[in-house]
Write a protein that holds these residues in place. Sequence first.
Motif, PDB file in Angstrom:
ATOM      1  N   SER A   1       0.833  -1.203   0.000  1.00 49.08           N
ATOM      2  CA  SER A   1       0.000   0.000   0.000  1.00 49.08           C
ATOM      3  C   SER A   1       0.867   1.252   0.000  1.00 49.08           C
ATOM      4  CB  SER A   1      -0.923   0.008   1.223  1.00 49.08           C
ATOM      5  OG  SER A   1      -0.152   0.142   2.410  1.00 49.08           O
TER       6      SER A   1
ATOM      7  N   LYS B   1     -12.529   6.633   6.727  1.00 44.86           N
ATOM      8  CA  LYS B   1     -13.049   5.396   6.116  1.00 44.86           C
ATOM      9  C   LYS B   1     -14.289   5.694   5.276  1.00 44.86           C
ATOM     10  CE  LYS B   1     -13.656   0.884   5.595  1.00 44.86           C
ATOM     11  NZ  LYS B   1     -14.912   0.866   4.833  1.00 44.86           N
TER      12      LYS B   1
ATOM     13  N   HIS C   1      -9.587   2.714  -2.062  1.00 40.21           N
ATOM     14  CA  HIS C   1      -9.587   1.432  -1.364  1.00 40.21           C
ATOM     15  C   HIS C   1      -8.486   1.372  -0.308  1.00 40.21           C
ATOM     16  CE1 HIS C   1     -11.371   0.723  -5.376  1.00 40.21           C
ATOM     17  NE2 HIS C   1     -12.224  -0.040  -4.698  1.00 40.21           N
ATOM     18  N   ILE C   2      -8.868   0.879   0.860  1.00 32.63           N
ATOM     19  CA  ILE C   2      -7.891   0.646   1.928  1.00 32.63           C
ATOM     20  C   ILE C   2      -7.526  -0.831   1.894  1.00 32.63           C
ATOM     21  CG2 ILE C   2      -7.476   0.702   4.425  1.00 32.63           C
ATOM     22  CD1 ILE C   2      -9.515   2.954   4.614  1.00 32.63           C
TER      23      ILE C   2
ATOM     24  N   TYR D   1      -6.021  -4.592   2.673  1.00 33.22           N
ATOM     25  CA  TYR D   1      -5.889  -5.422   3.860  1.00 33.22           C
ATOM     26  C   TYR D   1      -5.118  -6.665   3.488  1.00 33.22           C
ATOM     27  CZ  TYR D   1      -9.995  -7.477   1.588  1.00 33.22           C
ATOM     28  OH  TYR D   1     -10.853  -8.014   0.660  1.00 33.22           O
ATOM     29  N   ASN D   2      -4.526  -7.301   4.466  1.00 32.69           N
ATOM     30  CA  ASN D   2      -3.715  -8.485   4.192  1.00 32.69           C
ATOM     31  C   ASN D   2      -4.580  -9.601   3.648  1.00 32.69           C
ATOM     32  OD1 ASN D   2      -1.347  -7.311   5.123  1.00 32.69           O
ATOM     33  ND2 ASN D   2      -1.690  -7.959   7.234  1.00 32.69           N
ATOM     34  N   GLN D   3      -4.101 -10.199   2.568  1.00 33.38           N
ATOM     35  CA  GLN D   3      -4.822 -11.335   1.996  1.00 33.38           C
ATOM     36  C   GLN D   3      -3.824 -12.339   1.434  1.00 33.38           C
ATOM     37  OE1 GLN D   3      -7.327  -9.856  -1.103  1.00 33.38           O
ATOM     38  NE2 GLN D   3      -5.655  -9.004  -2.303  1.00 33.38           N
TER      39      GLN D   3
END
Length: 288
Positions: free
Chosen positions: A240, A266, A275-276, A278-280
């Motif tokens: 990010s 947010k 878009h924020i 996130y870990n995936q």
Amino acid sequence: MFMFGTAVDAPEEINEKVNKVSEWMNGIADKVFEFGINLLIAVLIFFIGKLVLKIIRKILRDVFNRSNVDVGVVRFIDSIVKVLGYIIIIIIICSQIGIQTTSFITLLGTAGVSVGLALQGSLSNFAGGVLILIAKPFVVGDYIAVEGTEGTVQKIDIIYTRLNTVDNKVITLPNGNLANSVVTNYTKEAMRRIDLSVGIHYEDSVDQALKIATDVMNGCEFLLKEKENQVVVRELADHSVTLQIRMWVSTEQYWPAYFSMNQQIKEAFDKNGIHIPYNQLDVHVIEK
């Protein structure tokens, strides 16, 4: 001849005895007079010493009061000075009237050393408490963090300091350790800066995200606009682009502002398609 000699010697013996008694009486009178003089001097020493001690105590109280030292510390130190002062006066008086003070001083010193060794930890805590109350790295009501513990200062005693945590637990810290530790005081200053970090996708527009975050920050009711507030690109991270919002608020409004900004950022990003990440974890299955 024997009777005649005895009759002649008797008056001489009587005179000798009278002279001895007279010398003894004169010696007693001299000693009584000397003792009386010394006693009078001792009385003068007592009253003069008492007056000097009173002046010293008053000067110390004035100095401590001007330094805004805690009242409890002032009273405690005043009591110590008073006791030590009277001990010194008594030693001087005893020496003046002829009482040997060497053994007394030795005994007093030995007792002091013994008590000091027995109360070494308590004396360290006491010294730490005095330093805290004089230097005032924090006061009652401040929110501090020390040695992995944090909370609001509830009470500062001579030996211990008590903190109240946000979940209403009471933590007691020895002042000796506290005075020698790194203490972070979150509420000593009137203003604090919020450093709020948020990440966006590399595919999103950085300029658009910066403008949205800046608008949200400027619209925050808690913002101190006279300070230097900004939104910057803090880091190009692995997954990010990290933006950081640096905004100044009053200390008492820190947490309301912090929570409000999280929510508003947010909502504003969602509304504008930012878009924020996130870990995936992506799993690829290879069939053979």
